[in-house]
Design a protein around this motif. Structure first.
Motif, PDB file in Angstrom:
ATOM      1  N   VAL A 184       7.346   7.349  -1.235  1.00  0.00           N
ATOM      2  CA  VAL A 184       8.618   6.653  -1.031  1.00  0.00           C
ATOM      3  C   VAL A 184       9.375   6.704  -2.362  1.00  0.00           C
ATOM      4  N   VAL A 185      10.547   7.304  -2.357  1.00  0.00           N
ATOM      5  CA  VAL A 185      11.346   7.449  -3.574  1.00  0.00           C
ATOM      6  C   VAL A 185      12.485   6.443  -3.546  1.00  0.00           C
ATOM      7  N   LEU A 186      12.538   5.589  -4.570  1.00  0.00           N
ATOM      8  CA  LEU A 186      13.618   4.627  -4.740  1.00  0.00           C
ATOM      9  C   LEU A 186      14.460   5.072  -5.929  1.00  0.00           C
ATOM     10  N   CYS A 187      15.727   5.326  -5.690  1.00  0.00           N
ATOM     11  CA  CYS A 187      16.582   5.883  -6.748  1.00  0.00           C
ATOM     12  C   CYS A 187      17.785   4.990  -7.020  1.00  0.00           C
ATOM     13  N   ASP A 188      17.962   4.656  -8.285  1.00  0.00           N
ATOM     14  CA  ASP A 188      19.094   3.862  -8.772  1.00  0.00           C
ATOM     15  C   ASP A 188      20.255   4.832  -9.020  1.00  0.00           C
ATOM     16  N   ARG A 189      21.146   4.930  -8.038  1.00  0.00           N
ATOM     17  CA  ARG A 189      22.315   5.823  -7.983  1.00  0.00           C
ATOM     18  C   ARG A 189      21.907   7.236  -7.557  1.00  0.00           C
ATOM     19  N   PHE A 190      22.834   7.832  -6.776  1.00  0.00           N
ATOM     20  CA  PHE A 190      22.687   9.230  -6.368  1.00  0.00           C
ATOM     21  C   PHE A 190      24.087   9.757  -6.057  1.00  0.00           C
ATOM     22  N   SER A 191      24.221  10.609  -5.082  1.00  0.00           N
ATOM     23  CA  SER A 191      25.497  11.287  -4.815  1.00  0.00           C
ATOM     24  C   SER A 191      26.659  10.339  -4.563  1.00  0.00           C
ATOM     25  N   ASP A 192      26.407   9.214  -3.915  1.00  0.00           N
ATOM     26  CA  ASP A 192      27.506   8.297  -3.600  1.00  0.00           C
ATOM     27  C   ASP A 192      28.172   7.762  -4.860  1.00  0.00           C
ATOM     28  N   SER A 193      27.395   7.572  -5.920  1.00  0.00           N
ATOM     29  CA  SER A 193      27.999   7.126  -7.179  1.00  0.00           C
ATOM     30  C   SER A 193      28.944   8.184  -7.740  1.00  0.00           C
ATOM     31  N   THR A 194      28.596   9.446  -7.591  1.00  0.00           N
ATOM     32  CA  THR A 194      29.470  10.513  -8.085  1.00  0.00           C
ATOM     33  C   THR A 194      30.787  10.511  -7.327  1.00  0.00           C
ATOM     34  N   LEU A 195      30.719  10.357  -6.018  1.00  0.00           N
ATOM     35  CA  LEU A 195      31.944  10.285  -5.219  1.00  0.00           C
ATOM     36  C   LEU A 195      32.768   9.057  -5.582  1.00  0.00           C
ATOM     37  N   ALA A 196      32.093   7.919  -5.761  1.00  0.00           N
ATOM     38  CA  ALA A 196      32.816   6.679  -6.054  1.00  0.00           C
ATOM     39  C   ALA A 196      33.438   6.687  -7.447  1.00  0.00           C
ATOM     40  N   TYR A 197      32.662   7.110  -8.452  1.00  0.00           N
ATOM     41  CA  TYR A 197      33.140   7.034  -9.836  1.00  0.00           C
ATOM     42  C   TYR A 197      34.036   8.208 -10.213  1.00  0.00           C
ATOM     43  N   GLY A 234       0.766  -1.238   0.000  1.00  0.00           N
ATOM     44  CA  GLY A 234       0.000   0.000   0.000  1.00  0.00           C
ATOM     45  C   GLY A 234       0.797   1.287   0.000  1.00  0.00           C
ATOM     46  N   TYR A 235       2.108   1.194  -0.143  1.00  0.00           N
ATOM     47  CA  TYR A 235       2.924   2.409  -0.171  1.00  0.00           C
ATOM     48  C   TYR A 235       2.906   3.044  -1.566  1.00  0.00           C
ATOM     49  N   ASP A 236       2.950   4.361  -1.600  1.00  0.00           N
ATOM     50  CA  ASP A 236       3.006   5.118  -2.850  1.00  0.00           C
ATOM     51  C   ASP A 236       4.485   5.289  -3.215  1.00  0.00           C
ATOM     52  N   VAL A 237       4.914   4.590  -4.248  1.00  0.00           N
ATOM     53  CA  VAL A 237       6.338   4.486  -4.572  1.00  0.00           C
ATOM     54  C   VAL A 237       6.664   5.156  -5.895  1.00  0.00           C
ATOM     55  N   VAL A 238       7.784   5.867  -5.921  1.00  0.00           N
ATOM     56  CA  VAL A 238       8.342   6.435  -7.151  1.00  0.00           C
ATOM     57  C   VAL A 238       9.658   5.735  -7.431  1.00  0.00           C
ATOM     58  N   GLU A 239       9.815   5.187  -8.628  1.00  0.00           N
ATOM     59  CA  GLU A 239      11.078   4.591  -9.062  1.00  0.00           C
ATOM     60  C   GLU A 239      11.774   5.578  -9.995  1.00  0.00           C
ATOM     61  N   THR A 240      13.039   5.843  -9.728  1.00  0.00           N
ATOM     62  CA  THR A 240      13.767   6.778 -10.574  1.00  0.00           C
ATOM     63  C   THR A 240      15.234   6.366 -10.627  1.00  0.00           C
ATOM     64  N   ARG A 241      16.033   7.116 -11.383  1.00  0.00           N
ATOM     65  CA  ARG A 241      17.433   6.738 -11.554  1.00  0.00           C
ATOM     66  C   ARG A 241      18.273   7.955 -11.899  1.00  0.00           C
ATOM     67  N   GLU A 242      19.580   7.787 -11.741  1.00  0.00           N
ATOM     68  CA  GLU A 242      20.537   8.781 -12.206  1.00  0.00           C
ATOM     69  C   GLU A 242      21.653   8.082 -12.974  1.00  0.00           C
ATOM     70  N   PRO A 243      22.074   8.713 -14.075  1.00  0.00           N
ATOM     71  CA  PRO A 243      21.446   9.869 -14.697  1.00  0.00           C
ATOM     72  C   PRO A 243      20.161   9.460 -15.426  1.00  0.00           C
ATOM     73  N   GLY A 244      19.310  10.461 -15.706  1.00  0.00           N
ATOM     74  CA  GLY A 244      18.156  10.226 -16.554  1.00  0.00           C
ATOM     75  C   GLY A 244      16.810  10.192 -15.883  1.00  0.00           C
ATOM     76  N   GLY A 245      16.723  10.608 -14.616  1.00  0.00           N
ATOM     77  CA  GLY A 245      15.448  10.546 -13.932  1.00  0.00           C
ATOM     78  C   GLY A 245      14.481  11.666 -14.258  1.00  0.00           C
TER      79      GLY A 245
END
Length: 208
Positions: free
Chosen positions: A90-103, A30-41
């Motif tokens: 509830v926002v679920l994101c495939d990559r965010f700031s940590d990927s920028t630091l890592a890559y 029953g949660y309202d979920v948004v799926e997104t990603r970076e880059p391209g969200g």
């Protein structure tokens, strides 16, 4: 109730599949979920993703690459993430700031404090409440990635680059153990999925 959850890891770690699995589980509850990603969200992010990862992507200087990722994040936060959180989703994101630091930091060798400064401007106060780091040996991750039949600029990078990125993710997780939940993604999919669901649901209950 709003919650921002990110999925991180090297190529082929399984983060996209586990994000989708968690989204399905939460929607079923029953949660309202948004799926997104970076880059391209965001709408503009689709164009930026092609510049950064598309099959026709041209070589980029590390600093130019960083600026494009930060531009993508600024638009993504303003257009997608902040409005969704404001509506209690509830926002679920495939990559965010940590990927920028890592890559771009650990992988490309750019100064971490410079990245953090630019990233802070781009995300404008938005931070993940919970981050899942799906850890996998580099050789296994690249084997999985190549088995998909696609190969972006990062998947074509030397093995040493990916080893630096993996080490970077692990260092970031160690520094923020309260936010990160590290999972060994060589385990069977259902075991990892169950662990992710349990942690996410626990965090959602704590938000009530």
């Amino acid at each position: 109730m709003s919650l921002f959850i990110t999925f991180e890891g090297i190529e082929g770690c399984g983060k996209s599949s586990h994000l989708r699995a968690l989204a399905t589980r939460l929607r079923g509850l029953g949660y309202d979920v948004v799926e997104t990603r970076e880059p391209g969200g965001s709408r503009a992010g689709t164009t930026l993703r092609a510049l950064l990862l598309g099959p026709e992507a041209v070589p980029l200087e590390a600093l130019a690459e960083l600026f494009l990722y930060c531009a993508d994040r600024a638009q993504h936060v303003a257009e997608v993430i902040r409005p969704a959180l404001a509506r209690g989703r509830v926002v679920l994101c495939d990559r965010f700031s940590d990927s920028t630091l890592a890559y771009q930091g650990y992988g490309r060798g750019l100064d971490l404090e410079t990245i953090r400064t630019l990233d802070a401007l781009a995300r404008d106060g938005i931070r993940p409440h919970l981050t899942f780091l799906l850890d996998v040996p580099v050789t296994e991750g690249l084997r999985r990635a190549h088995a998909r039949g696609s190969s972006d600029r990062f998947e074509q990078a030397p093995l040493a680059f990916h080893e630096r990125v993996r080490a970077g993710f692990r260092a970031l997780a160690a520094a923020e153990a309260d936010r990160f939940h590290v999972l060994e993604s060589t385990r069977p999919f259902h075991e990892v999925e169950g662990a992710i669901s349990a942690v996410a649901l626990q965090r959602l209950e704590a938000q009530r």
